[in-house]
Write an enzyme that holds these catalytic residues in place. Structure first.
Site: not given
Ligand code: SAH
Length: 241
Positions: A16, A202
């Site tokens: 990010e 998303d």
């Molecule tokens: N599987 C992903 C992990 C990212 S988790 C990877 O390996 O790249 C998601 C991150 O984005 C967190 O820091 C959160 O703050 C944000 N985020 C984005 N969409 C989200 C959602 N729908 N619910 C909660 N957090 C979300």
């Protein structure tokens, strides 16, 4: 004492943060404080000194230390180290069809950020669980920069339960993330204003599973996030927040 020429920028994931690091040519300084994984970058955006902290990789599992635990720590250590006049939290987040959110939209948190997964059904503790931390009054910035406004709601899960959705709706949440409330809590404790900037990766109540949609849109959203974060910081610097 806070330093008026200095903002602290907190971001959870390196992916990010990379677009803003590159766009603003922020320099990598190193780990903020041993033995923690928090990475420090520093540079200027317009006249403003910006210290960016990224939570770093988990020593055990090798992934970004997303979520409230590491963000509480990075915000506190950063505030102690730099005495910022403002704490800005930029990141990606989920949006909702009920607020007509689109992938790539950027929101500013206002008037509060809260938790949706701290359910404590005891007198007084219910509200404590949600938190309801006030944000900087972002209305003018949102209007002038064409950004959206709304309540950011935080939990430690990427997915959600029916109960989460019920509580998000009860609190009029329109942006779902995993860090904002913890960062706003530290900022509120220290009496430093909190600004949350979140770009949508998303659609929580859409048809695509969050994890697939997140990965599909992370690059686009992080690019938009870098543009908007730089604009917000320039605006705040120019308007002496
Ligand atoms: N599987 C992903 C992990 C990212 S988790 C990877 O390996 O790249 C998601 C991150 O984005 C967190 O820091 C959160 O703050 C944000 N985020 C984005 N969409 C989200 C959602 N729908 N619910 C909660 N957090 C979300």
């Amino acid at each position: 004492m806070t330093n008026p020429e200095n903002f602290l920028l907190i971001m959870a994931m390196l992916d990010e943060a990379l677009p803003i690091i590159n766009k603003q040519n922020l320099q990598y300084i190193g780990k903020l404080k041993n033995p923690f994984t928090i990475e420090h970058y520093s540079g200027k955006i317009e006249s403003m000194q910006v210290n960016l902290l990224v939570n770093g990789k988990c020593n055990v599992y090798g992934v970004d230390q997303i979520g409230t635990q590491a963000s509480t720590l990075s915000t506190y250590l950063g505030a102690e180290a730099f005495k910022p006049s403002l704490i800005i939290n930029a990141g990606t987040a989920g949006g909702f069809l009920w607020d007509k959110a689109k992938i790539g939209d950027t929101y500013l948190g206002y008037p509060k950020v809260c938790y949706h997964d701290r359910r404590i059904n005891l007198p007084g503790f219910k509200e404590y669980g949600f938190g309801y931390f006030p944000t900087y009054d972002c209305r003018t910035i949102a209007k002038e920069l064409g950004l959206r406004l709304g309540v950011i709601t935080t939990g430690n899960s990427l997915d959600f339960t029916d109960k989460d959705i019920e509580l998000i709706k009860e609190n009029r949440g329109v942006v779902k993330d995993m860090e904002a409330a913890s960062i706003a809590w530290v900022a509120n404790q220290l009496g430093i204003a909190y600004v949350g900037i979140k770009t949508i990766t998303d659609i929580v109540d859409g048809s695509i599973p969050t994890e697939d949609e997140f990965i599909m849109n992370l690059k686009l959203a992080s690019h938009n996030l870098a543009e908007k974060t730089a604009e917000v910081i320039s605006w705040l610097a120019a308007n002496k927040h």
